[in-house]
Design a protein around this motif. Structure first.
Motif, PDB file in Angstrom:
ATOM      1  N   ALA A  36     -49.608  16.917  51.663  1.00  0.00           N
ATOM      2  CA  ALA A  36     -49.729  18.333  52.011  1.00  0.00           C
ATOM      3  C   ALA A  36     -50.660  18.553  53.203  1.00  0.00           C
ATOM      4  O   ALA A  36     -50.530  19.549  53.913  1.00  0.00           O
ATOM      5  CB  ALA A  36     -50.219  19.124  50.805  1.00  0.00           C
ATOM      6  N   ASN A  37     -51.569  17.617  53.445  1.00  0.00           N
ATOM      7  CA  ASN A  37     -52.512  17.749  54.555  1.00  0.00           C
ATOM      8  C   ASN A  37     -51.979  17.218  55.878  1.00  0.00           C
ATOM      9  O   ASN A  37     -52.684  17.219  56.872  1.00  0.00           O
ATOM     10  CB  ASN A  37     -53.826  17.030  54.214  1.00  0.00           C
ATOM     11  CG  ASN A  37     -54.545  17.693  53.068  1.00  0.00           C
ATOM     12  OD1 ASN A  37     -54.540  18.911  52.932  1.00  0.00           O
ATOM     13  ND2 ASN A  37     -55.155  16.888  52.222  1.00  0.00           N
ATOM     14  N   VAL A  38     -50.730  16.741  55.889  1.00  0.00           N
ATOM     15  CA  VAL A  38     -50.121  16.194  57.100  1.00  0.00           C
ATOM     16  C   VAL A  38     -49.140  17.228  57.656  1.00  0.00           C
ATOM     17  O   VAL A  38     -48.381  17.847  56.907  1.00  0.00           O
ATOM     18  CB  VAL A  38     -49.387  14.864  56.780  1.00  0.00           C
ATOM     19  CG1 VAL A  38     -48.702  14.305  58.009  1.00  0.00           C
ATOM     20  CG2 VAL A  38     -50.361  13.849  56.200  1.00  0.00           C
ATOM     21  N   ALA A  39     -49.147  17.411  58.971  1.00  0.00           N
ATOM     22  CA  ALA A  39     -48.247  18.371  59.619  1.00  0.00           C
ATOM     23  C   ALA A  39     -46.784  18.008  59.336  1.00  0.00           C
ATOM     24  O   ALA A  39     -46.451  16.823  59.228  1.00  0.00           O
ATOM     25  CB  ALA A  39     -48.494  18.367  61.126  1.00  0.00           C
ATOM     26  N   PRO A  40     -45.904  19.007  59.211  1.00  0.00           N
ATOM     27  CA  PRO A  40     -44.510  18.744  58.835  1.00  0.00           C
ATOM     28  C   PRO A  40     -43.775  17.758  59.740  1.00  0.00           C
ATOM     29  O   PRO A  40     -43.037  16.900  59.247  1.00  0.00           O
ATOM     30  CB  PRO A  40     -43.859  20.128  58.886  1.00  0.00           C
ATOM     31  CG  PRO A  40     -44.981  21.078  58.669  1.00  0.00           C
ATOM     32  CD  PRO A  40     -46.184  20.438  59.297  1.00  0.00           C
ATOM     33  N   ASP A  41     -43.949  17.853  61.060  1.00  0.00           N
ATOM     34  CA  ASP A  41     -43.237  16.934  61.951  1.00  0.00           C
ATOM     35  C   ASP A  41     -43.765  15.501  61.814  1.00  0.00           C
ATOM     36  O   ASP A  41     -43.003  14.544  61.838  1.00  0.00           O
ATOM     37  CB  ASP A  41     -43.315  17.394  63.405  1.00  0.00           C
ATOM     38  CG  ASP A  41     -44.747  17.500  63.919  1.00  0.00           C
ATOM     39  OD1 ASP A  41     -45.644  17.854  63.133  1.00  0.00           O
ATOM     40  OD2 ASP A  41     -44.963  17.224  65.114  1.00  0.00           O
ATOM     41  N   ILE A  42     -45.068  15.354  61.617  1.00  0.00           N
ATOM     42  CA  ILE A  42     -45.676  14.034  61.410  1.00  0.00           C
ATOM     43  C   ILE A  42     -45.222  13.474  60.061  1.00  0.00           C
ATOM     44  O   ILE A  42     -44.942  12.287  59.919  1.00  0.00           O
ATOM     45  CB  ILE A  42     -47.214  14.110  61.471  1.00  0.00           C
ATOM     46  CG1 ILE A  42     -47.681  14.698  62.803  1.00  0.00           C
ATOM     47  CG2 ILE A  42     -47.842  12.763  61.209  1.00  0.00           C
ATOM     48  CD1 ILE A  42     -47.369  13.838  63.995  1.00  0.00           C
ATOM     49  N   ARG A  43     -45.146  14.346  59.072  1.00  0.00           N
ATOM     50  CA  ARG A  43     -44.710  13.941  57.731  1.00  0.00           C
ATOM     51  C   ARG A  43     -43.293  13.375  57.768  1.00  0.00           C
ATOM     52  O   ARG A  43     -43.014  12.346  57.150  1.00  0.00           O
ATOM     53  CB  ARG A  43     -44.768  15.154  56.809  1.00  0.00           C
ATOM     54  CG  ARG A  43     -44.660  14.849  55.369  1.00  0.00           C
ATOM     55  CD  ARG A  43     -44.709  16.083  54.501  1.00  0.00           C
ATOM     56  NE  ARG A  43     -45.671  17.059  54.972  1.00  0.00           N
ATOM     57  CZ  ARG A  43     -45.538  18.374  54.809  1.00  0.00           C
ATOM     58  NH1 ARG A  43     -44.497  18.870  54.182  1.00  0.00           N
ATOM     59  NH2 ARG A  43     -46.455  19.198  55.260  1.00  0.00           N
ATOM     60  N   ALA A  44     -42.393  14.006  58.511  1.00  0.00           N
ATOM     61  CA  ALA A  44     -41.015  13.513  58.626  1.00  0.00           C
ATOM     62  C   ALA A  44     -40.985  12.160  59.323  1.00  0.00           C
ATOM     63  O   ALA A  44     -40.284  11.237  58.886  1.00  0.00           O
ATOM     64  CB  ALA A  44     -40.160  14.524  59.386  1.00  0.00           C
TER      65      ALA A  44
END
Length: 135
Positions: A36-44
């Motif tokens: 949850a603490n990681v940005a959505p684009d980085i998470r993908a």
């Protein structure tokens, strides 16, 4: 959208090694907090990075479950779409007690059989001839 060639040429982990290690060791509840603490684009991109490594496959699916289909497809194309579908499948029941890893099985049969060793009796004279003592 990146091609699969771009994905492999620029194959670097999008998060710090420490964070990846924490995610790898985390239980499901702790993993969701870390993700949850990681940005959505980085998470993908992280989900796709992990998906390309067999030992991180379960982690990739768990991370991808927190991503939208658009994020995964935008970052990984068809692979992202496949990962999205995998992350939305019902969880498979595992009977292992080792965090979803397959159990190691050991053979119960002997690996090979050897002919019995026959004791050859040596004469005392033969032994004394073969052994020389140096002072």
């Amino acid at each position: 959208m990146f091609s699969s060639r771009d994905a492999f040429e620029n194959d670097a982990c999008p998060v710090a090694d420490d964070l990846l290690g924490q995610m790898y060791r985390a239980n499901p509840n702790g993993l969701s907090l870390l993700v949850a603490n990681v940005a959505p684009d980085i998470r993908a991109r992280l989900a796709l990075f992990c998906y390309r490594r067999s030992h991180l496959h379960a982690l990739a699916v768990a991370i991808a479950s927190s991503c939208s289909e658009w994020e995964l497809v935008n970052s990984g194309g068809r692979v992202g779409s496949t990962l999205y579908a995998l992350s939305r499948e019902p969880a498979r029941a595992t009977t292992t007690s080792h965090g979803g890893r397959k159990p190691i099985t050991l053979s119960t049969k002997p690996l090979s059989s050897f002919a019995p060793i026959v004791d050859d009796e040596l004469d005392d004279e033969d032994v004394s001839e073969t052994v020389t003592v140096t002072a």
